[in-house]
Design a protein around this motif. Structure first.
Motif, PDB file in Angstrom:
ATOM      1  N   TYR A   8       1.475  -0.035  -2.707  1.00 42.77           N
ATOM      2  CA  TYR A   8       2.494  -0.477  -3.650  1.00 42.77           C
ATOM      3  C   TYR A   8       3.583  -1.265  -2.931  1.00 42.77           C
ATOM      4  O   TYR A   8       3.777  -1.116  -1.727  1.00 42.77           O
ATOM      5  CB  TYR A   8       3.107   0.721  -4.393  1.00 42.77           C
ATOM      6  CG  TYR A   8       2.211   1.232  -5.497  1.00 42.77           C
ATOM      7  CD1 TYR A   8       2.176   0.594  -6.722  1.00 42.77           C
ATOM      8  CD2 TYR A   8       1.390   2.333  -5.304  1.00 42.77           C
ATOM      9  CE1 TYR A   8       1.348   1.041  -7.742  1.00 42.77           C
ATOM     10  CE2 TYR A   8       0.555   2.791  -6.309  1.00 42.77           C
ATOM     11  CZ  TYR A   8       0.538   2.139  -7.529  1.00 42.77           C
ATOM     12  OH  TYR A   8      -0.273   2.574  -8.527  1.00 42.77           O
ATOM     13  N   SER A   9       4.305  -2.074  -3.677  1.00 44.54           N
ATOM     14  CA  SER A   9       5.375  -2.897  -3.106  1.00 44.54           C
ATOM     15  C   SER A   9       6.528  -2.019  -2.630  1.00 44.54           C
ATOM     16  O   SER A   9       6.674  -0.860  -3.037  1.00 44.54           O
ATOM     17  CB  SER A   9       5.893  -3.876  -4.152  1.00 44.54           C
ATOM     18  OG  SER A   9       6.608  -3.172  -5.164  1.00 44.54           O
ATOM     19  N   SER A  12       8.491  -0.782  -5.584  1.00 46.14           N
ATOM     20  CA  SER A  12       7.847   0.364  -6.247  1.00 46.14           C
ATOM     21  C   SER A  12       8.033   1.637  -5.446  1.00 46.14           C
ATOM     22  O   SER A  12       8.342   2.693  -6.007  1.00 46.14           O
ATOM     23  CB  SER A  12       6.356   0.098  -6.447  1.00 46.14           C
ATOM     24  OG  SER A  12       6.150  -0.940  -7.362  1.00 46.14           O
ATOM     25  N   HIS A  16      10.150   4.852  -6.723  1.00 39.49           N
ATOM     26  CA  HIS A  16       9.398   6.103  -6.856  1.00 39.49           C
ATOM     27  C   HIS A  16      10.086   7.233  -6.092  1.00 39.49           C
ATOM     28  O   HIS A  16      10.363   8.298  -6.640  1.00 39.49           O
ATOM     29  CB  HIS A  16       7.971   5.907  -6.331  1.00 39.49           C
ATOM     30  CG  HIS A  16       7.153   7.160  -6.314  1.00 39.49           C
ATOM     31  ND1 HIS A  16       7.171   8.033  -5.249  1.00 39.49           N
ATOM     32  CD2 HIS A  16       6.295   7.688  -7.213  1.00 39.49           C
ATOM     33  CE1 HIS A  16       6.361   9.042  -5.493  1.00 39.49           C
ATOM     34  NE2 HIS A  16       5.812   8.854  -6.679  1.00 39.49           N
ATOM     35  N   ARG A  61      12.319   0.844 -13.008  1.00 42.90           N
ATOM     36  CA  ARG A  61      10.945   1.060 -12.525  1.00 42.90           C
ATOM     37  C   ARG A  61       9.921   0.686 -13.591  1.00 42.90           C
ATOM     38  O   ARG A  61       8.883   0.093 -13.287  1.00 42.90           O
ATOM     39  CB  ARG A  61      10.756   2.512 -12.099  1.00 42.90           C
ATOM     40  CG  ARG A  61       9.393   2.744 -11.499  1.00 42.90           C
ATOM     41  CD  ARG A  61       9.297   4.027 -10.743  1.00 42.90           C
ATOM     42  NE  ARG A  61       7.993   4.092 -10.103  1.00 42.90           N
ATOM     43  CZ  ARG A  61       7.250   5.169 -10.077  1.00 42.90           C
ATOM     44  NH1 ARG A  61       7.687   6.291 -10.616  1.00 42.90           N
ATOM     45  NH2 ARG A  61       6.077   5.150  -9.502  1.00 42.90           N
ATOM     46  N   TRP A  64       9.715  -3.025 -13.670  1.00 40.27           N
ATOM     47  CA  TRP A  64       8.978  -3.493 -12.488  1.00 40.27           C
ATOM     48  C   TRP A  64       7.487  -3.233 -12.650  1.00 40.27           C
ATOM     49  O   TRP A  64       6.650  -4.063 -12.304  1.00 40.27           O
ATOM     50  CB  TRP A  64       9.517  -2.800 -11.231  1.00 40.27           C
ATOM     51  CG  TRP A  64       8.863  -3.304  -9.985  1.00 40.27           C
ATOM     52  CD1 TRP A  64       7.827  -2.716  -9.306  1.00 40.27           C
ATOM     53  CD2 TRP A  64       9.148  -4.505  -9.272  1.00 40.27           C
ATOM     54  NE1 TRP A  64       7.463  -3.477  -8.224  1.00 40.27           N
ATOM     55  CE2 TRP A  64       8.270  -4.587  -8.182  1.00 40.27           C
ATOM     56  CE3 TRP A  64      10.083  -5.526  -9.460  1.00 40.27           C
ATOM     57  CZ2 TRP A  64       8.294  -5.640  -7.282  1.00 40.27           C
ATOM     58  CZ3 TRP A  64      10.105  -6.567  -8.557  1.00 40.27           C
ATOM     59  CH2 TRP A  64       9.210  -6.618  -7.480  1.00 40.27           C
ATOM     60  N   ARG A  65       7.162  -2.075 -13.217  1.00 40.91           N
ATOM     61  CA  ARG A  65       5.756  -1.694 -13.403  1.00 40.91           C
ATOM     62  C   ARG A  65       5.069  -2.620 -14.405  1.00 40.91           C
ATOM     63  O   ARG A  65       3.911  -2.987 -14.233  1.00 40.91           O
ATOM     64  CB  ARG A  65       5.683  -0.242 -13.868  1.00 40.91           C
ATOM     65  CG  ARG A  65       4.309   0.283 -14.186  1.00 40.91           C
ATOM     66  CD  ARG A  65       3.544   0.603 -12.921  1.00 40.91           C
ATOM     67  NE  ARG A  65       2.247   1.129 -13.198  1.00 40.91           N
ATOM     68  CZ  ARG A  65       1.933   2.401 -13.182  1.00 40.91           C
ATOM     69  NH1 ARG A  65       2.835   3.306 -12.895  1.00 40.91           N
ATOM     70  NH2 ARG A  65       0.718   2.787 -13.444  1.00 40.91           N
ATOM     71  N   ASN A  68       4.550  -5.766 -12.515  1.00 42.32           N
ATOM     72  CA  ASN A  68       3.669  -5.559 -11.357  1.00 42.32           C
ATOM     73  C   ASN A  68       2.763  -4.370 -11.644  1.00 42.32           C
ATOM     74  O   ASN A  68       3.077  -3.245 -11.249  1.00 42.32           O
ATOM     75  CB  ASN A  68       4.502  -5.280 -10.097  1.00 42.32           C
ATOM     76  CG  ASN A  68       5.437  -6.408  -9.785  1.00 42.32           C
ATOM     77  OD1 ASN A  68       5.068  -7.357  -9.137  1.00 42.32           O
ATOM     78  ND2 ASN A  68       6.674  -6.313 -10.267  1.00 42.32           N
ATOM     79  N   ALA A  70       0.003  -1.387 -11.945  1.00 39.06           N
ATOM     80  CA  ALA A  70      -0.443  -0.398 -10.960  1.00 39.06           C
ATOM     81  C   ALA A  70      -1.718  -0.864 -10.264  1.00 39.06           C
ATOM     82  O   ALA A  70      -2.513  -1.630 -10.820  1.00 39.06           O
ATOM     83  CB  ALA A  70      -0.689   0.943 -11.641  1.00 39.06           C
ATOM     84  N   HIS A  89       1.027   9.672 -15.591  1.00 41.36           N
ATOM     85  CA  HIS A  89       2.045   8.669 -15.283  1.00 41.36           C
ATOM     86  C   HIS A  89       2.819   8.245 -16.534  1.00 41.36           C
ATOM     87  O   HIS A  89       4.048   8.113 -16.492  1.00 41.36           O
ATOM     88  CB  HIS A  89       1.423   7.453 -14.594  1.00 41.36           C
ATOM     89  CG  HIS A  89       1.106   7.704 -13.163  1.00 41.36           C
ATOM     90  ND1 HIS A  89      -0.164   7.950 -12.713  1.00 41.36           N
ATOM     91  CD2 HIS A  89       1.910   7.779 -12.077  1.00 41.36           C
ATOM     92  CE1 HIS A  89      -0.126   8.157 -11.412  1.00 41.36           C
ATOM     93  NE2 HIS A  89       1.114   8.066 -10.999  1.00 41.36           N
TER      94      HIS A  89
END
Length: 182
Positions: A8-9, A12, A16, A61, A64-65, A68, A70, A89
């Motif tokens: 993951y970036s 991320s 997290h 988040r 962002w998810r 981007n 998963a 999730h």
């Protein structure tokens, strides 16, 4: 064809782990030892500030998810496990949004100020209902951590299963300091 991502970036990972740490802080902040007694107001204020921080970070988040997606789960993982992982999730996002929202709504309904870490007044939501509505919202707010604990257990057990039973690189995706297996 581009090689699939295996980690993951940084964004991320940071979101997290920051949210995870704040959730653990919340567990200790709201213990009975802290919410009873002469310093209860301080601990409740800290709880509210941290909860609202979790709300904002979870929204970031989630955005962002969406931008981007998963990383794909291992192709050899059974479908029921992929479904359970994704459901876990999604429910994490729901709970991490619902917990602070119900607390914020309850404070707003009761007209109780929220001062974010002593720095500024957090706006209350335009909701009426007084103590009765606040009490109903707090009942929901107090029930949600039970679901959060179940999700945390599933999440940690799934990560440990991938690391020690499957011996794949799924845990490496969120913990890059764990060496990648060949």
């Amino acid at each position: 064809m581009a090689e699939p991502r295996n980690r993951y970036s940084t964004v991320s990972l940071t979101l997290h782990w920051l949210i995870a740490v704040l959730v653990v802080v919340q567990i200790f902040v709201v213990s009975d030892a802290n919410t009873d007694g002469p310093n209860a107001g301080f601990w409740i204020g800290l709880h509210k500030s941290t909860g609202l921080s979790i709300l904002v970070l979870t929204l970031v988040r989630l955005g962002w998810r969406i931008a981007n997606p998963a990383i794909a789960l291992p192709a050899d993982q059974p479908k029921w496990q992929r479904v359970l992982a994704r459901a876990t999730h999604v429910l994490f996002y729901v709970v991490l949004l619902a917990l602070p929202l119900t607390g914020w709504l309850a404070s707003s309904a009761a007209g109780r100020d929220i001062v974010w870490y002593g720095l500024f007044q957090w706006p209350l939501l335009p909701i009426g209902g007084g103590r009765e509505t606040a009490g109903q919202l707090m009942d929901i707010h107090r029930a949600l951590p039970k679901l959060l604990y179940v999700l945390l257990a599933l999440h940690v057990l799934g990560a440990l299963k991938h690391q020690f039973i499957n011996r794949d690189n799924v845990l490496h995706r969120m913990m890059p300091f764990i060496p990648r297996r060949p």
